[in-house]
Design a protein around this motif. Structure first.
Motif, PDB file in Angstrom:
ATOM      1  N   UNK A   1       1.284  -1.089   0.168  1.00 47.39           N
ATOM      2  CA  UNK A   1       0.381  -0.501   0.112  1.00 47.39           C
ATOM      3  C   UNK A   1       0.546   0.956  -0.013  1.00 47.39           C
ATOM      4  N   UNK A   2       2.219   0.801   0.222  1.00 50.30           N
ATOM      5  CA  UNK A   2       3.075   2.529   0.281  1.00 50.30           C
ATOM      6  C   UNK A   2       4.173   2.946  -1.193  1.00 50.30           C
ATOM      7  N   UNK A   3       4.190   3.427  -1.847  1.00 50.41           N
ATOM      8  CA  UNK A   3       4.833   3.741  -2.577  1.00 50.41           C
ATOM      9  C   UNK A   3       5.902   3.354  -2.707  1.00 50.41           C
ATOM     10  N   UNK A   4       7.092   2.691  -3.724  1.00 53.55           N
ATOM     11  CA  UNK A   4       8.091   2.427  -3.591  1.00 53.55           C
ATOM     12  C   UNK A   4       9.062   3.438  -2.754  1.00 53.55           C
ATOM     13  N   UNK A   5       8.944   4.874  -3.682  1.00 52.18           N
ATOM     14  CA  UNK A   5       9.956   5.424  -2.770  1.00 52.18           C
ATOM     15  C   UNK A   5      10.107   5.814  -2.006  1.00 52.18           C
ATOM     16  N   UNK A   6       8.361   5.231  -0.799  1.00 48.83           N
ATOM     17  CA  UNK A   6       8.412   6.422   0.989  1.00 48.83           C
ATOM     18  C   UNK A   6       9.052   4.604   1.765  1.00 48.83           C
ATOM     19  N   UNK A   7       8.718   3.507   0.466  1.00 49.84           N
ATOM     20  CA  UNK A   7       8.845   2.258   1.344  1.00 49.84           C
ATOM     21  C   UNK A   7       9.312   1.979   2.732  1.00 49.84           C
ATOM     22  N   UNK A   8      10.920   2.363   2.639  1.00 51.59           N
ATOM     23  CA  UNK A   8      11.904   2.178   3.213  1.00 51.59           C
ATOM     24  C   UNK A   8      11.727   2.953   4.781  1.00 51.59           C
ATOM     25  N   UNK A   9      11.404   4.142   4.367  1.00 48.22           N
ATOM     26  CA  UNK A   9      10.683   4.888   5.418  1.00 48.22           C
ATOM     27  C   UNK A   9       9.768   4.235   6.352  1.00 48.22           C
ATOM     28  N   UNK A  10       9.169   3.902   5.923  1.00 57.36           N
ATOM     29  CA  UNK A  10       7.465   2.599   5.815  1.00 57.36           C
ATOM     30  C   UNK A  10       7.811   1.703   7.445  1.00 57.36           C
ATOM     31  N   UNK A  11       8.543   0.444   6.490  1.00 60.91           N
ATOM     32  CA  UNK A  11       9.157   0.100   6.703  1.00 60.91           C
ATOM     33  C   UNK A  11       9.770   0.326   8.330  1.00 60.91           C
ATOM     34  N   UNK A  12      11.173   1.195   8.295  1.00 54.45           N
ATOM     35  CA  UNK A  12      12.005   1.485   9.779  1.00 54.45           C
ATOM     36  C   UNK A  12      10.797   2.331  10.716  1.00 54.45           C
TER      37      UNK A  12
END
Length: 398
Positions: free
Chosen positions: A133-144
């Protein structure tokens, strides 16, 4: 590198909802894990079996988690993350109710295995939901953000469990866990609309593992997870202290890790990863030696604080580096990167208690800590050889 598009948040599940559900699932799982730390080693059914059996009991969670992770990935691919999330919830509820019985040992082992299976389902499904559900470019921050809730659960669990045991009995922490699992289940049902799947992140952990330097990161994660989990089954019995005192000691380690994590995170792009991870290995070795030979409670406190600092120095750089490795893999993948992180973390959770449990039974506590220090130091030093170096937005191998 191929261009990545926004993931399809099928069924109306927004990135914010997915992050809330995923983070809560991870937090609940590790909170229940933390609640068990000061309770299980002191139960009569566990004490009667000895340190080695206690180590097996703690390791069984991670072993079951690894097994469940293998099947959960396929289930998420076929059904989406909602069904595995709900299955994980059922498993967690069953585990907490079995723990509340207090024994016999075989029943506690069944409960621990059920908890691990539930954790494997929940971890994979939670991270997949966020990725879908999260755009790829923002996914790292969400995962963190999601991964940081793991530390929060570990921080709160032991001291809360210690307080509840001393005032309300050994069943109280697990009854609380059952209530929290119920509340978590409401979130999973209400906030997940449909079962979105990842469409732009086809790579898996194997593709990330093939990137040069990934093995070194995996070894650092194993040490970071193994050093704390190795203390969990043996320290409470060695100290002979109350559950509340044990809970506060583990809370001290987690609190130190939480305070150190943002500091280390700030240093990751500015300081060589080898310096940070090397410092973590040194801190981990020092902590085990201090705990092993401490003659007073204040000495154990120093050792536990060092343990928390070592966790931050090892795991904070690894979290950043593993996501960068995912971007370097072919095809690029963040889901696969964090799946690899999960495997490595679970391996540390499994190996640490098994090593210390057998060593304490054969050698005694102080000697066992020295042996464990040597094993983890060897693995930690091996992780430094080809460790990628983060800096100025790029990764290069030293």
């Amino acid at each position: 590198m191929t261009k990545h598009h926004r993931s399809n948040s099928a069924g109306g599940t927004t990135p914010t909802r997915a992050l809330i559900v995923g983070s809560t699932a991870l937090f609940t799982d590790m909170l229940v894990h933390g609640l068990a730390v000061p309770v299980l080693p002191l139960l009569p059914a566990v004490v009667e079996e000895g340190p080695a059996a206690t180590g097996v009991l703690f390791s069984s969670y991670a072993v079951a988690m690894i097994i469940a992770t293998l099947f959960a990935g396929r289930m998420v691919d076929r059904l989406g993350p909602k069904t595995p999330l709900l299955l994980g919830l059922v498993g967690l509820a069953v585990a907490t109710m079995l723990f509340a019985t207090g024994g016999p040992y075989w029943l506690l082992l069944v409960a621990r295995l059920a908890q691990g299976l539930a954790g494997g389902m929940s971890w994979v499904a939670a991270l997949s939901l966020i990725a879908a559900t999260t755009p790829f470019e923002k996914r790292g921050q969400a995962m963190g953000i999601a991964m940081s809730t793991i530390t929060l659960g570990v921080l709160i669990g032991p001291p809360v469990a210690g307080f509840l045991v001393d005032h309300y009995g050994t069943a109280a922490p697990f009854l609380l866990a059952a209530a929290l699992a119920l509340a978590d289940g409401v979130l999973r049902v209400v906030l997940i609309d449909g079962s979105p799947k990842v469409s732009d992140d086809p790579g898996g952990p194997a593709s990330v593992m093939r990137v040069p330097g990934s093995l070194s990161i995996v070894l650092a994660i194993v040490v970071g997870a193994g050093v704390l989990s190795g203390i969990e089954p043996v320290l409470p019995v060695h100290l002979g202290a109350t559950a509340q005192t044990v809970g506060l000691l583990f809370g001290l380690a987690s609190l130190t890790a939480m305070v150190a994590n943002p500091v280390v995170g700030y240093l990751v792009p500015k300081v060589s990863s080898k310096v940070l991870v090397g410092g973590g290995v040194v801190a981990a070795a020092a902590s085990l030696l201090v705990i092993g030979w401490a003659s007073a409670l204040w000495g154990v406190c120093i050792g536990m604080a060092l343990l928390g600092a070592s966790s931050a120095l090892l795991l904070a750089p690894a979290t950043t580096l593993i996501s960068e490795q995912g971007l370097r893999s072919d095809p690029p993948t963040l889901g696969g990167a964090f799946a690899l992180y999960n495997f490595a973390y679970a391996a540390g959770l499994a190996g640490g208690p098994m090593l210390t449990g057998v060593a304490v039974q054969q050698l005694g506590f102080s000697s066992a800590m020295a042996v464990t220090t040597g094993v983890l130091a060897i693995i930690g030093c091996a992780s430094l050889f080809k460790l990628p170096n983060q800096g100025a937005g790029t990764i290069s191998r030293d």
